[in-house]
Scaffold this motif. Structure first.
Motif, PDB file in Angstrom:
ATOM      1  N   ARG A  19       0.828  -1.198   0.000  1.00 22.09           N
ATOM      2  CA  ARG A  19       0.000   0.000   0.000  1.00 22.09           C
ATOM      3  C   ARG A  19       0.858   1.243   0.000  1.00 22.09           C
ATOM      4  O   ARG A  19       2.040   1.206   0.329  1.00 22.09           O
ATOM      5  N   ILE A  48     -13.089  -0.104  -2.010  1.00 22.97           N
ATOM      6  CA  ILE A  48     -11.742  -0.522  -1.604  1.00 22.97           C
ATOM      7  C   ILE A  48     -10.870   0.692  -1.325  1.00 22.97           C
ATOM      8  O   ILE A  48     -10.081   0.709  -0.372  1.00 22.97           O
ATOM      9  N   SER A 102     -10.882  -0.377   2.755  1.00 19.66           N
ATOM     10  CA  SER A 102     -10.595  -1.729   2.274  1.00 19.66           C
ATOM     11  C   SER A 102     -11.004  -2.790   3.288  1.00 19.66           C
ATOM     12  O   SER A 102     -11.441  -3.885   2.912  1.00 19.66           O
ATOM     13  N   ARG A 108     -13.503  -5.888   2.500  1.00 21.66           N
ATOM     14  CA  ARG A 108     -13.142  -7.289   2.752  1.00 21.66           C
ATOM     15  C   ARG A 108     -14.177  -7.956   3.666  1.00 21.66           C
ATOM     16  O   ARG A 108     -14.523  -9.136   3.485  1.00 21.66           O
ATOM     17  N   ILE A 164     -10.323  -8.462  -2.224  1.00 28.54           N
ATOM     18  CA  ILE A 164      -9.681  -7.191  -2.541  1.00 28.54           C
ATOM     19  C   ILE A 164      -8.518  -7.393  -3.505  1.00 28.54           C
ATOM     20  O   ILE A 164      -8.353  -6.640  -4.478  1.00 28.54           O
ATOM     21  N   LYS A 171      -8.049  -5.675  -7.177  1.00 35.29           N
ATOM     22  CA  LYS A 171      -6.895  -4.820  -7.455  1.00 35.29           C
ATOM     23  C   LYS A 171      -6.086  -5.336  -8.644  1.00 35.29           C
ATOM     24  O   LYS A 171      -5.644  -4.558  -9.493  1.00 35.29           O
TER      25      LYS A 171
END
Length: 327
Positions: free
Chosen positions: A107, A187, A191, A195, A201, A205
């Motif tokens: 991230r 998300i 996020s 989930r 997720i 992505k």
């Protein structure tokens, strides 16, 4: 008020289509094609940055690799450039699968740095594999074969390549407006909650990462055919940074703002280069700082917000008076 909002979207879409059709009449056709290609690239980056919350500094790998793949297909097979461009976009999508699979688990700045590292690996391969890519000389002589017709005139080539740009932008718009796009926004916003609702997720992505890479490759392949060569600049990290800057200038999360940012940056660079000014980065960087400080949501994002506030201040239509009959 509701009707005016619903009517505004088709009007904006028609206005954008008209602007794309008349652009080479007011701008030098090669510059107009550059604006269109960069607009698609910026929209692809905005799918990640604005709607998924993923800042990628590695999308030059997909833009530039598609340029090389498109050039190689066009040069060695003699196929029409539309087929070569689609082949380049497919190559970018395939390249994005392993890169995305290894990157999406990170991230923030870590995701950005990993994508940057992968892009630099692609740059190294393109620089060293001189027999295929041409190294520092680039891949030159990419033809504009359009089913047996040589579109050497940039004016006609613009209209031959424009449908691919419009198709790519439509795909990006459809993604944003679909349930899949709403999951991406969830998300981005939270996020953990996405989930908890049962969404995978990482799968979402990875899918949007591959789709974004394919759209980037579509623009990069068309850009290479328009210029007749593919060079190392296409896979260098500054190309990714320029696309991100276009998105920020136009407005993050607006999708269409990237087109405005692309038009501003490309036209400004062309004007400065024509005037003989070499350090174009100083001017574009200064404009970028001013826009970020003054227009926090970008040019299009700020304009859309002001328009929404102005519409909200309008008094509601008075209710019709009740007609009563005397008893």
């Amino acid at each position: 008020m509701v009707l005016s909002k619903l009517a505004g979207r088709p009007v904006l879409l028609v206005a954008g289509l008209v602007a794309a059709l008349v652009l080479p009449w007011f701008v030098y056709p090669p510059v107009a094609m550059d604006i269109a290609c960069w607009a698609l690239f910026a929209a692809a980056v905005d799918l990640l940055l604005g709607f998924t919350g993923l800042l990628s500094f590695g999308h030059a790998a997909f833009w530039g690799s598609a340029a090389y793949a498109t050039g190689l297909i066009a040069v060695h097979s003699g196929l029409p450039f539309p087929v070569a461009i689609l082949g380049g976009a497919a190559f970018s999508a395939l390249l994005a699968v392993p890169i995305g699979y290894l990157s999406i688990r990170l991230r923030g700045i870590y995701f950005a740095m990993v994508t940057l590292a992968f892009a630099q690996m692609v740059y190294f391969v393109a620089n060293q594999w001189r027999d295929v890519t041409g190294g520092e000389n680039g891949l030159q002589g990419i033809p504009r074969n359009f089913f047996g017709v040589d579109l050497s005139d940039p004016f006609f080539f613009y209209y031959a390549g424009l449908p691919f740009i419009l198709a790519g932008l439509f795909v990006a718009w459809r993604i944003v407006r679909s349930p899949f796009g709403r999951v991406l926004v969830s998300i981005r916003d939270n996020s953990a909650r996405a989930r908890a609702l049962g969404y995978s997720i990482d799968r979402y992505k990875l899918l949007v990462f591959v789709l974004s890479a394919a759209l980037s490759g579509l623009g990069g392949g068309l850009f290479a055919v328009g210029h007749g060569f593919a060079s190392l600049d296409g896979v260098y990290w500054t190309t990714s940074g320029q696309a991100v800057m276009m998105v920020v200038l136009g407005g993050i999360g607006t999708l269409w703002g990237g087109a405005i940012g692309a038009a501003l940056i490309v036209e400004l660079n062309d004007y400065l280069a024509t005037a003989g000014f070499q350090e174009t980065g100083i001017i574009t960087g200064a404009i970028f700082i001013v826009v970020v400080l003054v227009f926090r949501r970008g040019v299009w994002g700020t304009a859309r917000t002001l328009l929404a506030k102005r519409t909200a201040r309008r008094p509601a239509d008075p209710a019709p008076a009740k007609i009563t009959t005397p008893v």
